[in-house]
Motif scaffolding. Structure first.
Motif, short mmCIF file in Angstrom:
data_model
loop_
_atom_site.label_atom_id
_atom_site.label_comp_id
_atom_site.label_asym_id
_atom_site.label_seq_id
_atom_site.Cartn_x
_atom_site.Cartn_y
_atom_site.Cartn_z
N SER A 1 0.85 -1.19 0.00
CA SER A 1 0.00 0.00 0.00
C SER A 1 0.88 1.24 0.00
CB SER A 1 -0.93 0.02 1.22
OG SER A 1 -0.18 0.08 2.41
N GLN A 2 0.27 2.37 -0.26
CA GLN A 2 1.05 3.61 -0.26
C GLN A 2 0.22 4.76 0.30
OE1 GLN A 2 2.26 4.38 -4.31
NE2 GLN A 2 0.18 4.50 -5.08
N ASP A 3 0.91 5.67 0.92
CA ASP A 3 0.31 6.91 1.42
C ASP A 3 0.93 8.04 0.61
OD1 ASP A 3 -0.34 9.26 2.78
OD2 ASP A 3 -0.33 8.28 4.73
N LYS B 1 2.22 11.18 2.32
CA LYS B 1 3.49 11.03 3.05
C LYS B 1 4.61 10.52 2.16
CE LYS B 1 1.30 10.06 7.52
NZ LYS B 1 1.18 9.09 8.64
#
Length: 123
Positions: free
Chosen positions: A70-72, A75
């Motif tokens: 997953s990625q944010d 951020k």
């Protein structure tokens, strides 16, 4: 150019969980595909999971159902949640990025920007 810094590696017992993080900085807008790879002693580097700029993901068969990428974007951080860890998951884990679109399976060949790795030991 993108700088990648991995963290979160540790020693964990079989069946345990870990979450790896990869902080990206620099020209992150140029990244079309980013992924996780691993290399155990005496073995070739192999793809673990990758995520495309449109959010589509791909996984190695050996980790499907156990690992989640997953990625944010806010951020600029990529994650790898690893559950039900096995001794065979022991390796140095690397984050890598490319301006090319992800392939149908994570393959190291198209990635040209790499972090320095974080060690995961399952024992």
């Amino acid at each position: 150019h993108v700088q990648l810094v991995e963290s979160g590696g540790d020693l964990v017992q079989p069946g345990g969980s870990l979450r790896l993080s990869c902080a990206a900085s620099g020209d992150t807008a140029s990244v079309a595909c980013i992924g996780w790879f691993r290399q155990a002693p005496g073995k070739e580097r192999e793809g673990v999971a990758a995520i495309d700029s449109d959010g589509s993901t791909s996984y190695a068969d050996s980790v499907k159902g156990r690992f989640t990428i997953s990625q944010d974007n806010a951020k600029n951080t990529l994650y790898l949640q690893m559950n039900s860890l096995k001794p065979d998951d022991t390796a140095m884990y690397y984050c890598a990025a490319t301006s090319r679109k992800c392939l149908s399976a994570p393959s190291p060949g198209i990635y040209n920007q790499w972090g320095q790795g974080t060690q995961v030991t399952v024992s």
